[in-house]
Design an enzyme around this catalytic site. Structure first.
Site, PDB file in Angstrom:
ATOM      1  N   LYS A   1       2.137  -3.378   7.254  1.00  0.00           N
ATOM      2  CA  LYS A   1       2.424  -3.567   5.826  1.00  0.00           C
ATOM      3  C   LYS A   1       3.876  -3.159   5.537  1.00  0.00           C
ATOM      4  O   LYS A   1       4.562  -3.804   4.746  1.00  0.00           O
ATOM      5  CB  LYS A   1       1.469  -2.743   4.958  1.00  0.00           C
ATOM      6  CG  LYS A   1       0.029  -3.230   4.954  1.00  0.00           C
ATOM      7  CD  LYS A   1      -0.160  -4.619   4.366  1.00  0.00           C
ATOM      8  CE  LYS A   1       0.072  -4.676   2.883  1.00  0.00           C
ATOM      9  NZ  LYS A   1      -0.277  -6.026   2.331  1.00  0.00           N
TER      10      LYS A   1
ATOM     11  N   TYR B   1      -2.007  -0.589  10.886  1.00  0.00           N
ATOM     12  CA  TYR B   1      -2.123  -1.259   9.579  1.00  0.00           C
ATOM     13  C   TYR B   1      -0.902  -0.952   8.709  1.00  0.00           C
ATOM     14  O   TYR B   1      -0.231  -1.860   8.223  1.00  0.00           O
ATOM     15  CB  TYR B   1      -3.409  -0.814   8.865  1.00  0.00           C
ATOM     16  CG  TYR B   1      -3.414  -1.124   7.374  1.00  0.00           C
ATOM     17  CD1 TYR B   1      -3.431  -2.445   6.919  1.00  0.00           C
ATOM     18  CD2 TYR B   1      -3.368  -0.101   6.415  1.00  0.00           C
ATOM     19  CE1 TYR B   1      -3.414  -2.733   5.557  1.00  0.00           C
ATOM     20  CE2 TYR B   1      -3.355  -0.381   5.055  1.00  0.00           C
ATOM     21  CZ  TYR B   1      -3.376  -1.699   4.626  1.00  0.00           C
ATOM     22  OH  TYR B   1      -3.348  -1.990   3.281  1.00  0.00           O
TER      23      TYR B   1
ATOM     24  N   THR C   1       0.815  -1.215   0.000  1.00  0.00           N
ATOM     25  CA  THR C   1       0.000   0.000   0.000  1.00  0.00           C
ATOM     26  C   THR C   1       0.851   1.269   0.000  1.00  0.00           C
ATOM     27  O   THR C   1       1.995   1.256   0.491  1.00  0.00           O
ATOM     28  CB  THR C   1      -0.896  -0.006   1.266  1.00  0.00           C
ATOM     29  OG1 THR C   1      -1.494   1.268   1.424  1.00  0.00           O
ATOM     30  CG2 THR C   1      -0.115  -0.317   2.530  1.00  0.00           C
ATOM     31  N   ASP C   2       0.261   2.368  -0.467  1.00  0.00           N
ATOM     32  CA  ASP C   2       0.946   3.666  -0.391  1.00  0.00           C
ATOM     33  C   ASP C   2       0.991   4.188   1.048  1.00  0.00           C
ATOM     34  O   ASP C   2       1.738   5.114   1.357  1.00  0.00           O
ATOM     35  CB  ASP C   2       0.273   4.704  -1.312  1.00  0.00           C
ATOM     36  CG  ASP C   2      -1.199   4.960  -1.006  1.00  0.00           C
ATOM     37  OD1 ASP C   2      -1.749   4.332  -0.073  1.00  0.00           O
ATOM     38  OD2 ASP C   2      -1.811   5.797  -1.698  1.00  0.00           O
ATOM     39  N   GLU C   3       0.201   3.564   1.937  1.00  0.00           N
ATOM     40  CA  GLU C   3       0.137   4.076   3.314  1.00  0.00           C
ATOM     41  C   GLU C   3       1.460   3.883   4.063  1.00  0.00           C
ATOM     42  O   GLU C   3       1.696   4.515   5.080  1.00  0.00           O
ATOM     43  CB  GLU C   3      -1.026   3.427   4.081  1.00  0.00           C
ATOM     44  CG  GLU C   3      -2.350   3.733   3.415  1.00  0.00           C
ATOM     45  CD  GLU C   3      -3.558   3.423   4.262  1.00  0.00           C
ATOM     46  OE1 GLU C   3      -3.468   3.452   5.490  1.00  0.00           O
ATOM     47  OE2 GLU C   3      -4.616   3.142   3.660  1.00  0.00           O
TER      48      GLU C   3
HETATM   49  N1  NAD Z   1      -8.163  -2.091  -0.751  1.00  0.00           N
HETATM   50  C1  NAD Z   1      -7.267  -1.142  -0.971  1.00  0.00           C
HETATM   51  O1  NAD Z   1      -7.615  -0.002  -1.312  1.00  0.00           O
HETATM   52  C2  NAD Z   1      -5.795  -1.429  -0.852  1.00  0.00           C
HETATM   53  C3  NAD Z   1      -4.903  -0.392  -1.114  1.00  0.00           C
HETATM   54  C4  NAD Z   1      -3.536  -0.663  -1.041  1.00  0.00           C
HETATM   55  C5  NAD Z   1      -3.086  -1.929  -0.743  1.00  0.00           C
HETATM   56  N2  NAD Z   1      -3.974  -2.923  -0.465  1.00  0.00           N
HETATM   57  C6  NAD Z   1      -3.442  -4.264  -0.153  1.00  0.00           C
HETATM   58  O2  NAD Z   1      -3.968  -5.177  -1.097  1.00  0.00           O
HETATM   59  C7  NAD Z   1      -4.163  -6.444  -0.489  1.00  0.00           C
HETATM   60  C8  NAD Z   1      -5.610  -6.889  -0.683  1.00  0.00           C
HETATM   61  O3  NAD Z   1      -6.466  -5.890  -0.122  1.00  0.00           O
HETATM   62  P1  NAD Z   1      -8.045  -6.058  -0.108  1.00  0.00           P
HETATM   63  O4  NAD Z   1      -8.634  -4.711  -0.061  1.00  0.00           O
HETATM   64  O5  NAD Z   1      -8.458  -7.009  -1.156  1.00  0.00           O
HETATM   65  O6  NAD Z   1      -8.230  -6.733   1.313  1.00  0.00           O
HETATM   66  P2  NAD Z   1      -9.466  -7.573   1.882  1.00  0.00           P
HETATM   67  O7  NAD Z   1      -9.478  -7.306   3.343  1.00  0.00           O
HETATM   68  O8  NAD Z   1     -10.696  -7.299   1.086  1.00  0.00           O
HETATM   69  O9  NAD Z   1      -9.061  -9.081   1.601  1.00  0.00           O
HETATM   70  C9  NAD Z   1      -8.035  -9.742   2.288  1.00  0.00           C
HETATM   71  C10 NAD Z   1      -8.212 -11.233   2.051  1.00  0.00           C
HETATM   72  O10 NAD Z   1      -7.141 -11.912   2.727  1.00  0.00           O
HETATM   73  C11 NAD Z   1      -7.685 -13.017   3.432  1.00  0.00           C
HETATM   74  N3  NAD Z   1      -6.794 -13.319   4.556  1.00  0.00           N
HETATM   75  C12 NAD Z   1      -6.653 -12.623   5.720  1.00  0.00           C
HETATM   76  N4  NAD Z   1      -5.751 -13.232   6.508  1.00  0.00           N
HETATM   77  C13 NAD Z   1      -5.295 -14.310   5.825  1.00  0.00           C
HETATM   78  C14 NAD Z   1      -4.333 -15.328   6.089  1.00  0.00           C
HETATM   79  N5  NAD Z   1      -3.652 -15.356   7.246  1.00  0.00           N
HETATM   80  N6  NAD Z   1      -4.112 -16.281   5.161  1.00  0.00           N
HETATM   81  C15 NAD Z   1      -4.815 -16.286   3.997  1.00  0.00           C
HETATM   82  N7  NAD Z   1      -5.744 -15.360   3.697  1.00  0.00           N
HETATM   83  C16 NAD Z   1      -5.963 -14.378   4.588  1.00  0.00           C
HETATM   84  C17 NAD Z   1      -9.073 -12.578   3.846  1.00  0.00           C
HETATM   85  O11 NAD Z   1      -9.916 -13.686   4.127  1.00  0.00           O
HETATM   86  C18 NAD Z   1      -9.517 -11.791   2.622  1.00  0.00           C
HETATM   87  O12 NAD Z   1     -10.131 -12.633   1.680  1.00  0.00           O
HETATM   88  C19 NAD Z   1      -3.782  -6.281   0.988  1.00  0.00           C
HETATM   89  O13 NAD Z   1      -2.475  -6.750   1.141  1.00  0.00           O
HETATM   90  C20 NAD Z   1      -3.844  -4.780   1.212  1.00  0.00           C
HETATM   91  O14 NAD Z   1      -2.937  -4.390   2.205  1.00  0.00           O
HETATM   92  C21 NAD Z   1      -5.325  -2.698  -0.510  1.00  0.00           C
END
Ligand code: NAD
Length: 355
Positions: free
Chosen positions: A163, A159, A133-135
């Site tokens: 990350k 969070y 993430t950019d965070e």
């Molecule tokens: N949503 C955003 O805007 C955003 C922005 C930047 C980065 N990200 C990164 O992208 C990735 C996906 O984000 P997202 O929004 O889809 O998140 P999300 O919370 O919707 O999904 C996360 C998934 O990971 C699974 N999970 C959690 N713990 C687990 C484990 N120990 N083993 C296996 N699976 C596990 C959950 O069941 C879920 O299906 C993350 O790494 C997040 O940090 C997201």
């Protein structure tokens, strides 16, 4: 050929798996722990597709991950699995430490063992792509240039700190052990199948339900918005051609204040599904107390990805947000299953009782 995706029942991972299988015959092994954020309903259309192999389990379960790697012999691992909601990390950080840091460490170790046993050719072709993430870069003031890959890490929430730690582990596993890694740091994603605890789906659904549209503080927190399908295409491109050990920032070139995002959603809803009383949905906006330590501005400089790999987002914010609102209006059943918690029943039916 096979790839292993972790967290593929979540918002971005789910979109990634759907897009991948719409474009490729290559099998996806999808390992997901099905926390509250995991929703197999998103992947319902893949139920009869043999190229989608769903495994219920955690990235931290080394025996399970090692067995999966040995059995399916993927050419790449793409790590989406994480705890991802900042507010939840403020109320209870321990799951974030466990999954995002310890889980990533265990996954790296399992993958390293597998990778070391590959033939020289397969070893060279293998990739571990970590989605971040950019965070991790902290916060910007209004005049600062957007985050480039060289920006120092200054995470401010549990969070983003978790990350950031995972990014450092991935980097170290490359420098120390030679694991062929790639890292992407993206801005706020939005689009279909987004769990309604996050701003955009929350606002769409609250608006339609006649509920208040909560806005933290003055609503002037600025984020860059990336349509999720653009993010998926960026990941495919980095996987295909990214330079090993490198980090690529992924952004939509769409900086918007939260209040502006909410007003845009209200205007689209006013047009597509006007309120019965003729008033604008904007009348439902309600300012609430700001989140502690709320970062003021994130912005992404995605020029490296464009320069090196020729990737640019296909959507503007206007086109992407309209598609998103239309998707929520066209998929009331998915929404209803999430809102009522029924998606958990469906998961239980398919995979037994989940703790
Ligand atoms: N949503 C955003 O805007 C955003 C922005 C930047 C980065 N990200 C990164 O992208 C990735 C996906 O984000 P997202 O929004 O889809 O998140 P999300 O919370 O919707 O999904 C996360 C998934 O990971 C699974 N999970 C959690 N713990 C687990 C484990 N120990 N083993 C296996 N699976 C596990 C959950 O069941 C879920 O299906 C993350 O790494 C997040 O940090 C997201």
């Amino acid at each position: 050929m096979t790839i292993l995706v972790t967290g593929g029942a979540g918002f971005i991972g789910g979109n990634f798996v759907l897009d991948w299988l719409a474009q490729s015959e290559e099998t996806v092994v999808n390992l997901d722990a099905l926390t509250y954020a995991g929703n197999l309903d998103t992947l319902r259309s893949l139920r009869d597709k043999p190229q989608h192999v769903f495994i219920h389990g955690s990235i931290g379960d080394r025996p399970l991950v090692e067995k999966l790697l040995a059995e399916h012999r993927p050419r790449a691992v793409i790590n989406f699995a994480a705890e991802s909601h900042v507010d939840r990390s403020i109320h209870g950080p321990s799951d974030f430490i466990e999954t995002n840091i310890v889980g990533t460490f265990n996954l790296l170790e399992s993958v390293r063992g597998y990778w070391m046993g590959l033939s020289a050719e397969d070893k060279q072709a293998f990739r571990f792509l970590h989605v971040s993430t950019d965070e991790v870069y902290g916060t910007l003031s209004p005049q600062d240039p957007p985050f480039a890959e060289t920006h120092r890490y200054e995470p401010n929430s549990p969070y983003s700190a978790s990350k950031a730690a995972s990014d450092h582990l991935v980097r170290a596993w490359h420098h120390t052990y030679g694991l062929p890694v790639l890292t992407t740091n993206c801005s706020n994603n939005y689009g279909p199948y987004h769990f309604p605890e996050k701003l955009i789906p929350l606002v769409i659904l609250n608006a339609l339900a006649g509920k208040p549209l909560p806005i933290y503080g003055d609503g002037q927190q600025v984020r860059d918005w990336l349509y999720v399908k653009d993010h998926c295409s960026a990941i495919r491109r980095v996987l295909e051609a990214g330079r090993l050990g490198e980090t690529y920032n992924v952004g939509g070139w769409n900086e918007k204040a939260n209040l502006q995002v909410v007003n845009t959603i209200c205007a689209i809803l006013d047009e597509l599904k006007p309120r019965a009383d003729g008033a604008s949905y904007a009348a439902q906006i309600a300012f609430v107390q700001d989140r502690p330590g709320h970062d003021r501005r994130y912005a992404i400089d995605a020029r490296k990805l464009e320069r090196e790999l020729g990737w640019k987002p296909a959507e503007t914010f206007d086109s992407g947000i309209r598609k998103t609102v239309e998707w929520y209006l066209a998929n009331p059943q998915w929404v209803e299953n999430v809102a009522s918690g029924h998606y958990r029943d469906w998961i239980d039916q398919q995979y037994g009782q989940i703790a």
